[in-house]
Design a protein around this motif. Structure first.
Motif, PDB file in Angstrom:
ATOM      1  N   ILE A 163      -0.775   3.444  -5.247  1.00  0.00           N
ATOM      2  CA  ILE A 163      -1.749   2.833  -4.325  1.00  0.00           C
ATOM      3  C   ILE A 163      -1.381   1.377  -4.055  1.00  0.00           C
ATOM      4  CG2 ILE A 163      -4.158   2.094  -4.082  1.00  0.00           C
ATOM      5  CD1 ILE A 163      -4.919   4.708  -5.528  1.00  0.00           C
ATOM      6  N   VAL A 164      -1.022   0.634  -5.081  1.00  0.00           N
ATOM      7  CA  VAL A 164      -0.620  -0.767  -4.921  1.00  0.00           C
ATOM      8  C   VAL A 164       0.629  -0.853  -4.056  1.00  0.00           C
ATOM      9  CG1 VAL A 164       0.267  -2.790  -6.159  1.00  0.00           C
ATOM     10  CG2 VAL A 164      -1.730  -1.575  -7.020  1.00  0.00           C
ATOM     11  N   LEU A 165       1.618   0.021  -4.299  1.00  0.00           N
ATOM     12  CA  LEU A 165       2.848  -0.002  -3.494  1.00  0.00           C
ATOM     13  C   LEU A 165       2.569   0.347  -2.042  1.00  0.00           C
ATOM     14  CD1 LEU A 165       5.413   1.604  -5.973  1.00  0.00           C
ATOM     15  CD2 LEU A 165       5.263  -0.790  -5.279  1.00  0.00           C
ATOM     16  N   VAL A 166       1.714   1.320  -1.785  1.00  0.00           N
ATOM     17  CA  VAL A 166       1.337   1.682  -0.408  1.00  0.00           C
ATOM     18  C   VAL A 166       0.636   0.506   0.257  1.00  0.00           C
ATOM     19  CG1 VAL A 166      -0.158   3.182   0.974  1.00  0.00           C
ATOM     20  CG2 VAL A 166       1.301   4.166  -0.794  1.00  0.00           C
ATOM     21  N   PHE A 167      -0.260  -0.147  -0.487  1.00  0.00           N
ATOM     22  CA  PHE A 167      -0.977  -1.306   0.051  1.00  0.00           C
ATOM     23  C   PHE A 167       0.010  -2.427   0.411  1.00  0.00           C
ATOM     24  CE2 PHE A 167      -3.342  -5.316  -0.609  1.00  0.00           C
ATOM     25  CZ  PHE A 167      -4.295  -5.159   0.391  1.00  0.00           C
ATOM     26  N   ILE A 168       0.989  -2.702  -0.453  1.00  0.00           N
ATOM     27  CA  ILE A 168       1.991  -3.731  -0.183  1.00  0.00           C
ATOM     28  C   ILE A 168       2.831  -3.337   1.027  1.00  0.00           C
ATOM     29  CG2 ILE A 168       4.102  -4.812  -1.072  1.00  0.00           C
ATOM     30  CD1 ILE A 168       2.772  -4.744  -3.863  1.00  0.00           C
TER      31      ILE A 168
END
Length: 180
Positions: A163-168
């Motif tokens: 989720i963090v990588l997708v957000f970034i």
């Protein structure tokens, strides 16, 4: 279990011979010896196995024969029952010793506790060695469940990272697509 004698000079019905051979064979496996062939035929090996059993148990006549109501059959039944109880205890203990899973309904946990109690009452009447020489037909269900649980835990731990990588990635796309 048998209705006629088995062994030297016995009636030797094939199904009854096989039943006696199976018991003697299991005792031989427990002792670490080569097991008797279970073929329903009374030959020198079957008679020798009966005689050996009789010699190992003081007070039994050593005649190579088992009569349905005789002392050799009674003793064979006692020793075999103790062996099978020891095998059941050894192979069933890991499953029954496992803790009741959290969240198990009380009525299910109570039934499981009753089974544990009944199982412990099946302890062998006399000490028996060699139960560990028998293959366990009960699959180890705990190990596969642990592997699945660990895989799910790993997936749960990876989800926030994804989720963090997708957000970034989304932020990078937005930043690079809008000129300042």
């Amino acid at each position: 279990m048998i209705s006629g004698s088995v062994g030297q000079g016995g009636v030797n019905r094939p199904d009854e011979v096989m039943a006696v051979q199976r018991l003697l064979s299991d005792l031989q496996i427990a002792a670490g010896d080569v097991p008797l062939d279970v073929d329903g035929l009374v030959g020198p090996k079957t008679i020798a196995a009966i005689s050996d059993f009789q010699q190992q148990n003081p007070g039994l006549p050593v005649d190579g024969r088992i009569d349905p109501t005789g002392p050799t059959f009674t003793r064979l039944d006692e020793v075999s029952s103790s062996l099978y109880a020891a095998i059941a205890q050894e192979q069933g203990f890991p499953i029954l010793a496992a803790p009741t899973p959290p969240g198990t309904p009380n009525h299910v946990a109570a039934v499981f506790d009753d089974i544990r109690s009944d199982f412990s009452a099946l302890a062998p009447a006399e000490g028996v060695t060699g139960a560990s020489r028998f293959d366990n037909p009960v699959p180890n269900l705990i190990a596969p469940v642990d592997r699945i649980r660990l895989a799910l835990l790993g997936a749960v731990q990876v989800v926030p990272l994804i989720i963090v990588l997708v957000f970034i990635l989304a932020l990078l796309i937005i930043i690079t697509s809008n000129p300042i």
